[in-house]
Design a protein around this motif. Structure first.
Motif, PDB file in Angstrom:
ATOM      1  N   ILE A  24      -4.377  34.232  43.490  1.00 49.64           N
ATOM      2  CA  ILE A  24      -3.182  33.490  43.073  1.00 49.64           C
ATOM      3  C   ILE A  24      -2.858  33.790  41.615  1.00 49.64           C
ATOM      4  N   ASP A  25      -1.597  33.950  41.297  1.00 48.70           N
ATOM      5  CA  ASP A  25      -1.178  33.908  39.889  1.00 48.70           C
ATOM      6  C   ASP A  25       0.232  33.331  39.805  1.00 48.70           C
ATOM      7  N   ASN A  30      -2.782  20.722  35.416  1.00 46.65           N
ATOM      8  CA  ASN A  30      -3.058  21.649  36.523  1.00 46.65           C
ATOM      9  C   ASN A  30      -4.555  21.797  36.754  1.00 46.65           C
ATOM     10  N   ALA A  36       2.234  39.647  36.605  1.00 49.55           N
ATOM     11  CA  ALA A  36       0.785  39.861  36.744  1.00 49.55           C
ATOM     12  C   ALA A  36       0.465  40.162  38.206  1.00 49.55           C
ATOM     13  N   THR A  85      -6.798  32.682  39.363  1.00 46.90           N
ATOM     14  CA  THR A  85      -6.139  33.244  38.175  1.00 46.90           C
ATOM     15  C   THR A  85      -6.287  34.766  38.233  1.00 46.90           C
ATOM     16  N   GLN A 131       0.188  38.828  28.663  1.00 50.44           N
ATOM     17  CA  GLN A 131       1.100  37.702  28.402  1.00 50.44           C
ATOM     18  C   GLN A 131       1.131  37.364  26.923  1.00 50.44           C
ATOM     19  N   ASP A 150     -10.321  31.497  35.871  1.00 58.51           N
ATOM     20  CA  ASP A 150     -10.528  32.096  34.539  1.00 58.51           C
ATOM     21  C   ASP A 150      -9.280  31.704  33.756  1.00 58.51           C
TER      22      ASP A 150
END
Ligand SMILES: C[S@@+](CC[C@H](N)C(=O)[O-])C[C@H]1O[C@@H](n2cnc3c(N)ncnc32)[C@H](O)[C@@H]1O
Length: 312
Positions: free
Chosen positions: A56-57, A222, A62, A33, A112, A105
């Protein structure tokens, strides 16, 4: 925009301390995250860290924002615009078959929540709520297409709203007259149906918006998949660290860790349970919480809980 405007990281020092097992020499760590890049940056500042980070996002914006902030480490980071639930595919596409740690996290960044469409009930925006614009279903589509029973289940399960049938009735009645398209369309339905004081109104709307957000972004599904698949990918000594912000997420994590540390499994035979090897060792007997100072600086951190476990 600077890092703090985008998102103030919560419990970040503790999370990175738990994440890095100093006995592992060459790390392949996953920041599932990435958000504003706060955690990934701290990993590079840790004295025992050598290796690579896969960051990763789901949110493209972001990701591109964090790429600028982390530019100085770019040759040691693999940036991925994707879903942490696809961790196995992501790791294999990056050319690896194991990881030495993963941190999640959960939830959304301040950016957002404040700026992207649909997340805040304080301003009128299209009811979108998708952190991943490639996902199909928006919050508006859910409100206008789910059956009354489906809506009741959603608000009951994900918002823990009692008598959720009354809310779905009101939504159902109103959407026949006019499509529910914006955040204020939904807020108006709620304020017409219920007479609530200001504090109760805010708490109630927060629950409604939370349940829609969880559904739109499949947040709990997820999480369940990511926990199971990351545990498979961890090498012995590798760590899994989570920071969660509401009780539904925390329950899933707590139960998953407990299940993986069990040493026996129930069988059909009433006199004999099967011995199994434990998979995880829990590092946080009780979840870690933010300090008073951290909560003072960032009120959103108040509900945060950190849990960590190590692969055996
Ligand atoms: C609380 S923020 C993370 C903040 C980050 N630790 C930092 O230091 O800035 C959560 C981030 O996770 C992302 N996210 C949420 N669910 C995701 C998922 N299933 N896959 C990938 N990213 C996700 C959100 O888009 C958001 O940017």
């Amino acid at each position: 925009m600077n890092e703090e405007n985008f998102h103030i990281p919560v419990l970040s020092n503790k999370a990175v301390e738990y994440l890095i097992n100093e006995n592992i020499e060459n790390h392949i760590l996953v920041d599932g995250t990435l958000g504003g890049g706060g955690y990934t940056k701290l990993i590079f500042g840790h004295s025992s860290f050598r290796g690579k980070v896969i960051s990763i996002d789901k949110d493209e914006y972001a990701l591109s924002h964090a790429m600028q902030i982390l530019n100085e480490f770019a040759d040691r980071i693999i940036f991925v615009n994707g879903n942490f639930a696809d961790i196995k595919e992501i790791i294999s596409a990056a050319g690896f078959d194991y990881i030495s740690g993963i941190v999640l996290d959960l939830g959304l960044s301040s950016f957002q929540l404040n700026e992207e469409d649909g997340f805040s009930f304080m301003k009128d925006t299209p009811l979108d709520m998708r952190a991943f614009k490639k996902d199909e279903l928006t919050a508006s589509e859910i409100l206008n297409s789910y059956s009354k029973d489906e809506l009741t289940e959603l608000f009951g399960n994900y918002g823990e709203i009692g008598n959720a049938g009354r809310l779905s009735d009101a939504i159902y009645k109103n959407r026949k007259v006019k499509k529910i398209a914006t955040t204020f369309d939904l807020v108006n339905i709620v304020t017409h149906e219920y007479s609530l004081g200001n504090k109760n109104k805010i708490d109630f709307l927060a629950k409604i918006f939370q349940s829609l957000r969880i559904e739109v972004n499949s947040e709990l599904k997820n999480l369940e998949k990511a926990l199971a698949d990351s545990t498979d990918l961890l090498i012995p000594g590798g760590r899994i660290v989570t920071v969660s912000y509401h009780s539904l997420e925390d329950r899933i994590i707590k139960n998953f860790f407990r299940e993986k540390k069990k040493t026996s499994e129930k069988t059909d035979d009433p006199f004999f349970d099967k011995d199994i090897d434990p998979v995880l060792r829990i590092l946080t007997k009780k979840p870690e919480a933010p300090s008073r100072e951290e909560i003072r600086k960032n009120s959103r951190s108040r509900s945060a809980k950190l849990r960590a476990a190590e692969k055996i």
